[in-house]
Design a protein around this motif. Sequence first.
Motif, PDB file in Angstrom:
ATOM      1  N   ILE A 226       0.835  -1.205   0.000  1.00  0.00           N
ATOM      2  CA  ILE A 226       0.000   0.000   0.000  1.00  0.00           C
ATOM      3  C   ILE A 226       0.871   1.257   0.000  1.00  0.00           C
ATOM      4  O   ILE A 226       0.571   2.235  -0.707  1.00  0.00           O
ATOM      5  N   GLU A 227       1.931   1.258   0.763  1.00  0.00           N
ATOM      6  CA  GLU A 227       2.816   2.430   0.781  1.00  0.00           C
ATOM      7  C   GLU A 227       3.483   2.640  -0.572  1.00  0.00           C
ATOM      8  O   GLU A 227       3.708   3.785  -0.990  1.00  0.00           O
ATOM      9  N   SER A 228       3.777   1.542  -1.267  1.00  0.00           N
ATOM     10  CA  SER A 228       4.320   1.662  -2.625  1.00  0.00           C
ATOM     11  C   SER A 228       3.275   2.261  -3.557  1.00  0.00           C
ATOM     12  O   SER A 228       3.605   3.071  -4.435  1.00  0.00           O
ATOM     13  N   ALA A 229       2.015   1.884  -3.359  1.00  0.00           N
ATOM     14  CA  ALA A 229       0.924   2.441  -4.179  1.00  0.00           C
ATOM     15  C   ALA A 229       0.746   3.929  -3.891  1.00  0.00           C
ATOM     16  O   ALA A 229       0.518   4.734  -4.812  1.00  0.00           O
ATOM     17  N   ILE A 230       0.862   4.320  -2.625  1.00  0.00           N
ATOM     18  CA  ILE A 230       0.704   5.729  -2.251  1.00  0.00           C
ATOM     19  C   ILE A 230       1.782   6.598  -2.902  1.00  0.00           C
ATOM     20  O   ILE A 230       1.528   7.745  -3.284  1.00  0.00           O
ATOM     21  N   GLU A 231       2.983   6.054  -3.046  1.00  0.00           N
ATOM     22  CA  GLU A 231       4.055   6.804  -3.709  1.00  0.00           C
ATOM     23  C   GLU A 231       3.657   7.188  -5.131  1.00  0.00           C
ATOM     24  O   GLU A 231       4.116   8.208  -5.660  1.00  0.00           O
ATOM     25  N   ILE A 232       2.796   6.387  -5.741  1.00  0.00           N
ATOM     26  CA  ILE A 232       2.346   6.656  -7.108  1.00  0.00           C
ATOM     27  C   ILE A 232       1.106   7.553  -7.117  1.00  0.00           C
ATOM     28  O   ILE A 232       0.978   8.461  -7.935  1.00  0.00           O
ATOM     29  N   ASP A 233       0.197   7.288  -6.185  1.00  0.00           N
ATOM     30  CA  ASP A 233      -1.103   7.991  -6.161  1.00  0.00           C
ATOM     31  C   ASP A 233      -1.303   8.595  -4.773  1.00  0.00           C
ATOM     32  O   ASP A 233      -2.123   8.133  -3.985  1.00  0.00           O
ATOM     33  N   VAL A 234      -0.556   9.661  -4.492  1.00  0.00           N
ATOM     34  CA  VAL A 234      -0.470  10.190  -3.131  1.00  0.00           C
ATOM     35  C   VAL A 234      -1.762  10.840  -2.654  1.00  0.00           C
ATOM     36  O   VAL A 234      -1.986  10.988  -1.445  1.00  0.00           O
ATOM     37  N   THR A 235      -2.649  11.234  -3.546  1.00  0.00           N
ATOM     38  CA  THR A 235      -3.886  11.900  -3.139  1.00  0.00           C
ATOM     39  C   THR A 235      -5.072  10.941  -3.008  1.00  0.00           C
ATOM     40  O   THR A 235      -6.191  11.385  -2.732  1.00  0.00           O
ATOM     41  N   ASN A 236      -4.828   9.662  -3.180  1.00  0.00           N
ATOM     42  CA  ASN A 236      -5.905   8.679  -3.151  1.00  0.00           C
ATOM     43  C   ASN A 236      -6.293   8.377  -1.705  1.00  0.00           C
ATOM     44  O   ASN A 236      -5.560   7.696  -0.976  1.00  0.00           O
ATOM     45  N   VAL A 237      -7.437   8.876  -1.281  1.00  0.00           N
ATOM     46  CA  VAL A 237      -7.842   8.729   0.118  1.00  0.00           C
ATOM     47  C   VAL A 237      -8.111   7.273   0.482  1.00  0.00           C
ATOM     48  O   VAL A 237      -7.919   6.865   1.631  1.00  0.00           O
ATOM     49  N   ASP A 238      -8.546   6.458  -0.489  1.00  0.00           N
ATOM     50  CA  ASP A 238      -8.754   5.029  -0.215  1.00  0.00           C
ATOM     51  C   ASP A 238      -7.460   4.369   0.242  1.00  0.00           C
ATOM     52  O   ASP A 238      -7.460   3.523   1.141  1.00  0.00           O
ATOM     53  N   LEU A 239      -6.357   4.758  -0.394  1.00  0.00           N
ATOM     54  CA  LEU A 239      -5.070   4.182  -0.027  1.00  0.00           C
ATOM     55  C   LEU A 239      -4.655   4.614   1.379  1.00  0.00           C
ATOM     56  O   LEU A 239      -4.106   3.815   2.146  1.00  0.00           O
ATOM     57  N   TRP A 240      -4.919   5.870   1.719  1.00  0.00           N
ATOM     58  CA  TRP A 240      -4.587   6.344   3.061  1.00  0.00           C
ATOM     59  C   TRP A 240      -5.434   5.631   4.114  1.00  0.00           C
ATOM     60  O   TRP A 240      -4.957   5.306   5.211  1.00  0.00           O
ATOM     61  N   ARG A 241      -6.709   5.388   3.787  1.00  0.00           N
ATOM     62  CA  ARG A 241      -7.546   4.627   4.708  1.00  0.00           C
ATOM     63  C   ARG A 241      -6.982   3.220   4.909  1.00  0.00           C
ATOM     64  O   ARG A 241      -6.926   2.710   6.022  1.00  0.00           O
ATOM     65  N   GLN A 242      -6.571   2.617   3.787  1.00  0.00           N
ATOM     66  CA  GLN A 242      -6.010   1.268   3.865  1.00  0.00           C
ATOM     67  C   GLN A 242      -4.732   1.265   4.694  1.00  0.00           C
ATOM     68  O   GLN A 242      -4.512   0.363   5.516  1.00  0.00           O
ATOM     69  N   ARG A 243      -3.915   2.284   4.498  1.00  0.00           N
ATOM     70  CA  ARG A 243      -2.674   2.370   5.278  1.00  0.00           C
ATOM     71  C   ARG A 243      -2.981   2.499   6.769  1.00  0.00           C
ATOM     72  O   ARG A 243      -2.363   1.837   7.608  1.00  0.00           O
ATOM     73  N   GLY A 244      -3.942   3.358   7.108  1.00  0.00           N
ATOM     74  CA  GLY A 244      -4.315   3.519   8.503  1.00  0.00           C
ATOM     75  C   GLY A 244      -4.823   2.232   9.115  1.00  0.00           C
ATOM     76  O   GLY A 244      -4.457   1.868  10.245  1.00  0.00           O
ATOM     77  N   LYS A 245      -5.661   1.517   8.381  1.00  0.00           N
ATOM     78  CA  LYS A 245      -6.217   0.261   8.895  1.00  0.00           C
ATOM     79  C   LYS A 245      -5.106  -0.764   9.155  1.00  0.00           C
ATOM     80  O   LYS A 245      -5.085  -1.432  10.200  1.00  0.00           O
ATOM     81  N   LEU A 246      -4.159  -0.877   8.220  1.00  0.00           N
ATOM     82  CA  LEU A 246      -3.084  -1.855   8.377  1.00  0.00           C
ATOM     83  C   LEU A 246      -2.160  -1.489   9.539  1.00  0.00           C
ATOM     84  O   LEU A 246      -1.723  -2.362  10.294  1.00  0.00           O
ATOM     85  N   LEU A 247      -1.874  -0.202   9.674  1.00  0.00           N
ATOM     86  CA  LEU A 247      -1.057   0.233  10.810  1.00  0.00           C
ATOM     87  C   LEU A 247      -1.754  -0.093  12.129  1.00  0.00           C
ATOM     88  O   LEU A 247      -1.118  -0.525  13.097  1.00  0.00           O
ATOM     89  N   TYR A 248      -3.064   0.101  12.167  1.00  0.00           N
ATOM     90  CA  TYR A 248      -3.829  -0.213  13.380  1.00  0.00           C
ATOM     91  C   TYR A 248      -3.732  -1.711  13.690  1.00  0.00           C
ATOM     92  O   TYR A 248      -3.525  -2.109  14.842  1.00  0.00           O
ATOM     93  N   LYS A 249      -3.885  -2.536  12.651  1.00  0.00           N
ATOM     94  CA  LYS A 249      -3.805  -3.984  12.845  1.00  0.00           C
ATOM     95  C   LYS A 249      -2.429  -4.411  13.348  1.00  0.00           C
ATOM     96  O   LYS A 249      -2.294  -5.405  14.074  1.00  0.00           O
TER      97      LYS A 249
END
Length: 304
Positions: A226-249
């Motif tokens: 997901i962090e690799s995906a964010i490097e490409i699409d930094v404004t994608n809020v879905d990716l940030w949500r996914q990152r937050g969820k995984l960090l929480y887990k």
Amino acid sequence: MSPQELADFLLNKVRLLCRESQHEQALDVVEQAIQHAPDPTVAWLIKGQILFGLHLLDEAIEATEEALKLGDDAEVLKLKGNILATKGDLASALETFNKLAEIAADDADAYFLRGSILAEMGNADEAIANFDHAIELKPDMGHTWYNKAMVFFNLERYGAAISALDSAIDLMEDATEPIFIKGVAHRRLGQTKDALECFLTAAEIWEMKALVTNSPDAYMDALNAIESAIEIDVTNVDLWRQRGKLLYKLGHKEEAKEILANAAELCVQEDNIADALKTYELLLELEPDNEEAKKAREEIASIA
């Protein structure tokens, strides 16, 4: 019961004990099999495998050498070479796999193993030649295609790496790592759309695996994708949500909550109320008693 029948009975008992993780008892029984078998090559091989699994590498090598005193055996040579490689003795491992290729010229594993050692030793051309030979003998060896791809990748021959990775992905039962590496190769070539697709696919598979196994490693792999995906699409809020969820887990709860709250705030600033609500709903899914998130969601809902 003949000596061979007794040895076979004992070896079956060894296999059962190993399946039950009773390795010490298995070693005792395999010694009996070695004593009774007219040809104890298989018994020595199994003893070596048990010792290798227990990380008793020197003792495992001794077992393979006892087996090889009885004659060259392909399976024994494979085991010995793998143990030597695990010990970091690449030169001796290569010598062992060279011998394997001599006695088992039609065995694809011989060339795969030799190619893997040559790749680790930095001999890319010979490694690729051995992988190609292995593929000629057995085209459906997905792990051989993958190792070949990694040689190309390390040579920065990303187009060739992607081609080999496609074959690995088609053939491997678990192709998540090749999919992720393919994404990296596409990104290195500037093919961001293809790279993003690979990262998202890998992340989804790893997260599903994490949900089934509750494995921190799988969650970490998914987060990396997901962090690799964010490097490409930094404004994608879905990716940030996914990152937050995984960090929480993974237990990074404060960092995760901060990421999700910031993502929601940015959505509000951009009048993207629907995504702001989804973000707070995710946070409350993770942490149902979070009063701040409840209040923020209510305020946003009132705006909507």
